[in-house]
Design a protein around this motif. Structure first.
Motif, PDB file in Angstrom:
ATOM      1  N   CYS A  31      75.025  77.301 118.885  1.00  0.00           N
ATOM      2  CA  CYS A  31      74.396  77.491 117.575  1.00  0.00           C
ATOM      3  C   CYS A  31      73.679  76.225 117.111  1.00  0.00           C
ATOM      4  N   GLY A  32      74.266  75.065 117.395  1.00  0.00           N
ATOM      5  CA  GLY A  32      73.633  73.820 116.986  1.00  0.00           C
ATOM      6  C   GLY A  32      72.303  73.597 117.691  1.00  0.00           C
ATOM      7  N   HIS A  33      72.267  73.843 119.011  1.00  0.00           N
ATOM      8  CA  HIS A  33      71.023  73.681 119.764  1.00  0.00           C
ATOM      9  C   HIS A  33      69.971  74.698 119.303  1.00  0.00           C
ATOM     10  N   ALA A  34      70.401  75.945 119.085  1.00  0.00           N
ATOM     11  CA  ALA A  34      69.461  76.967 118.628  1.00  0.00           C
ATOM     12  C   ALA A  34      68.909  76.625 117.247  1.00  0.00           C
ATOM     13  N   SER A  35      69.755  76.076 116.376  1.00  0.00           N
ATOM     14  CA  SER A  35      69.296  75.691 115.045  1.00  0.00           C
ATOM     15  C   SER A  35      68.268  74.569 115.113  1.00  0.00           C
ATOM     16  N   ASP A  36      68.470  73.610 116.004  1.00  0.00           N
ATOM     17  CA  ASP A  36      67.499  72.514 116.160  1.00  0.00           C
ATOM     18  C   ASP A  36      66.140  73.050 116.600  1.00  0.00           C
ATOM     19  N   GLU A  37      66.138  73.993 117.553  1.00  0.00           N
ATOM     20  CA  GLU A  37      64.875  74.561 118.019  1.00  0.00           C
ATOM     21  C   GLU A  37      64.212  75.391 116.920  1.00  0.00           C
ATOM     22  N   PHE A  38      65.006  76.111 116.137  1.00  0.00           N
ATOM     23  CA  PHE A  38      64.455  76.921 115.053  1.00  0.00           C
ATOM     24  C   PHE A  38      63.851  76.037 113.967  1.00  0.00           C
ATOM     25  N   ILE A  39      64.483  74.911 113.687  1.00  0.00           N
ATOM     26  CA  ILE A  39      63.956  73.977 112.697  1.00  0.00           C
ATOM     27  C   ILE A  39      62.623  73.404 113.166  1.00  0.00           C
ATOM     28  N   ILE A  40      62.489  73.138 114.465  1.00  0.00           N
ATOM     29  CA  ILE A  40      61.225  72.632 115.007  1.00  0.00           C
ATOM     30  C   ILE A  40      60.115  73.658 114.793  1.00  0.00           C
ATOM     31  N   VAL A  41      60.424  74.946 115.014  1.00  0.00           N
ATOM     32  CA  VAL A  41      59.414  75.995 114.814  1.00  0.00           C
ATOM     33  C   VAL A  41      59.019  76.088 113.341  1.00  0.00           C
ATOM     34  N   ALA A  42      60.021  76.097 112.454  1.00  0.00           N
ATOM     35  CA  ALA A  42      59.731  76.201 111.024  1.00  0.00           C
ATOM     36  C   ALA A  42      58.933  74.994 110.532  1.00  0.00           C
ATOM     37  N   ASN A  43      59.282  73.818 111.026  1.00  0.00           N
ATOM     38  CA  ASN A  43      58.565  72.610 110.619  1.00  0.00           C
ATOM     39  C   ASN A  43      57.141  72.618 111.155  1.00  0.00           C
ATOM     40  N   SER A  44      56.960  73.110 112.392  1.00  0.00           N
ATOM     41  CA  SER A  44      55.618  73.191 112.975  1.00  0.00           C
ATOM     42  C   SER A  44      54.744  74.161 112.189  1.00  0.00           C
ATOM     43  N   TYR A  45      55.331  75.279 111.755  1.00  0.00           N
ATOM     44  CA  TYR A  45      54.576  76.238 110.951  1.00  0.00           C
ATOM     45  C   TYR A  45      54.174  75.626 109.608  1.00  0.00           C
ATOM     46  N   ARG A  46      55.061  74.874 109.037  1.00  0.00           N
ATOM     47  CA  ARG A  46      54.772  74.278 107.729  1.00  0.00           C
ATOM     48  C   ARG A  46      53.592  73.317 107.802  1.00  0.00           C
ATOM     49  N   TYR A  47      53.492  72.571 108.887  1.00  0.00           N
ATOM     50  CA  TYR A  47      52.425  71.576 108.997  1.00  0.00           C
ATOM     51  C   TYR A  47      51.107  72.159 109.499  1.00  0.00           C
ATOM     52  N   SER A  48      51.118  73.351 110.054  1.00  0.00           N
ATOM     53  CA  SER A  48      49.902  73.897 110.648  1.00  0.00           C
ATOM     54  C   SER A  48      49.356  75.128 109.931  1.00  0.00           C
ATOM     55  N   HIS A  49      50.074  75.662 108.946  1.00  0.00           N
ATOM     56  CA  HIS A  49      49.615  76.868 108.258  1.00  0.00           C
ATOM     57  C   HIS A  49      49.818  76.725 106.761  1.00  0.00           C
ATOM     58  N   ARG A  50      49.018  77.477 106.048  1.00  0.00           N
ATOM     59  CA  ARG A  50      49.189  77.622 104.608  1.00  0.00           C
ATOM     60  C   ARG A  50      49.772  78.990 104.313  1.00  0.00           C
ATOM     61  N   LEU A  51      50.613  79.051 103.306  1.00  0.00           N
ATOM     62  CA  LEU A  51      51.252  80.326 102.965  1.00  0.00           C
ATOM     63  C   LEU A  51      50.238  81.365 102.499  1.00  0.00           C
ATOM     64  N   THR A  52      49.124  80.897 101.932  1.00  0.00           N
ATOM     65  CA  THR A  52      48.113  81.856 101.485  1.00  0.00           C
ATOM     66  C   THR A  52      47.393  82.509 102.659  1.00  0.00           C
ATOM     67  N   GLU A  53      47.338  81.793 103.808  1.00  0.00           N
ATOM     68  CA  GLU A  53      46.681  82.341 104.991  1.00  0.00           C
ATOM     69  C   GLU A  53      47.564  83.363 105.698  1.00  0.00           C
ATOM     70  N   SER A  54      48.809  83.011 105.910  1.00  0.00           N
ATOM     71  CA  SER A  54      49.740  83.891 106.629  1.00  0.00           C
ATOM     72  C   SER A  54      51.103  83.796 105.953  1.00  0.00           C
ATOM     73  N   PRO A  55      51.372  84.712 105.008  1.00  0.00           N
ATOM     74  CA  PRO A  55      52.643  84.644 104.276  1.00  0.00           C
ATOM     75  C   PRO A  55      53.836  84.918 105.182  1.00  0.00           C
ATOM     76  N   LEU A  56      54.421  83.843 105.701  1.00  0.00           N
ATOM     77  CA  LEU A  56      55.562  83.928 106.608  1.00  0.00           C
ATOM     78  C   LEU A  56      56.582  82.894 106.174  1.00  0.00           C
ATOM     79  N   TYR A  57      57.827  83.332 106.030  1.00  0.00           N
ATOM     80  CA  TYR A  57      58.887  82.442 105.586  1.00  0.00           C
ATOM     81  C   TYR A  57      59.981  82.391 106.646  1.00  0.00           C
TER      82      TYR A  57
END
Length: 327
Positions: A82-108
């Motif tokens: 679970c710890g390793h999976a959480s680290d990878e999931f955080i990387i994906v969420a952080n990558s989305y935050r820096y590369s997309h705007r919520l107005t363009e693609s509303p994804l949380y």
């Protein structure tokens, strides 16, 4: 005097009823999006409990999708991956935050821990962790909205690929810089350079056939064991089923565990050792008795280990008809 008291009490009761009715009234889409954006600005990975999940994920209206990770991070839950999976999931969420705007693609991106949202696990009938699910803007999640981590692993690249398949949102992964590999290569280069400097007048070892043979065999064993597949897919270390039984061998030819690759490389190493014994028994000048013992021993190792590896392959490739010694 009594009339004023009665009127005051009635006003208080009526006001409380109005406030409770206002709180129970379902929120509009704009209110939900605004609250999610506020939570998103504070932390790019929103933690959901039962009420939050029902309000923002299950209840309409929605014009946004939610990528949810269900996990059990507490140590007493004994979820080793679970710890390793959480680290990878955080990387994906952080990558989305820096590369997309919520107005363009509303994804949380959200996370539900079992100790904080056990009712959500029961509602969705989730009895294992980690689990990645996609909750679309319209309709209920389909079977493909649950990521098959047993087949593809949970590396951030695979999560991003699965998200693109379900939402058409492409996420470019930005991993934090890792200097451990650079440091390891620098140390290895320094050691090799020092060794070459010390042995600069004697380079015969680099023309030794046995040395290059050992390196070649080790490289082949490393490749056929699946270490490169582990590096690309990021599979779990092992699997624990609902009864708590630990499985080291994946039951499908489309997946594997990290421990499984170590088992395969050990079996193949012993098999190679048996083959080397058989070959050396005839290339070296030894007496007939020693030669016979080495030949029989090497042959027994090769036959037994080949049977074990073949049985493992048969258990993974369902329907494979052949076996040898061990079924």
């Amino acid at each position: 005097m009594y009339l004023k008291t009665i009127l005051l009490c009635a006003f208080i009761v009526l006001n409380s009823l109005v406030e409770s009715a206002r709180e129970e009234r379902p929120k509009s889409l704009d209110q939900k999006v605004q609250q999610l954006n506020d939570l998103y600005q504070k932390k790019f990975l929103v933690k959901f409990n039962g009420p939050k999940f029902k309000e923002f994920v299950k209840s309409p209206p929605r014009n946004y999708s939610v990528i949810m990770m269900f996990t059990a991070m507490a140590s007493h839950r004994q979820c080793s991956i679970c710890g390793h999976a959480s680290d990878e999931f955080i990387i994906v969420a952080n990558s989305y935050r820096y590369s997309h705007r919520l107005t363009e693609s509303p994804l949380y991106f959200g996370i539900v821990d079992f100790d904080e949202g056990s009712d959500i696990f029961q509602m969705l009938r989730i009895n294992t962790a980690p689990v990645f699910m996609h909750f679309p803007a319209k309709g209920k999640p389909k079977p493909l909205d649950t990521m098959d981590i047993q087949r593809v692993g949970f590396a951030s690249e695979m999560i991003a690929k699965w998200i693109q398949e379900r939402t058409d949102v492409q996420i470019r992964i930005f991993r934090p810089p890792n200097y451990s590999s650079t440091l390891a290569l620098s140390i290895l280069f320094a050691i090799c350079s020092s060794f070459l400097y010390i042995r600069r007048n004697n380079m015969e070892m680099f023309f030794n056939k046995n040395l290059w043979g050992v390196f070649s065999v080790l490289f082949c064993l490393n490749m056929i064991s699946g270490q490169m597949w582990n590096h690309i897919r990021g599979p779990p270390l092992m699997h624990r089923n609902q009864q708590g039984i630990i499985t080291y061998i994946h039951n499908s030819s489309q997946g594997q565990f990290i421990v499984e690759t170590y088992i395969i490389i050990i079996l193949n190493t012993i098999l190679v050792f048996g083959a080397v014994i058989m070959i050396d028994s005839y290339t070296k000048k030894t007496d007939s008795k020693t030669r016979k013992i080495m030949t029989v021993g090497g042959l027994a190792l090769v036959v037994f280990l080949f049977s074990v590896i073949l049985s493992i392959f048969k258990s993974k490739a369902h329907g494979y008809p052949y076996s040898f010694l061990i079924k």
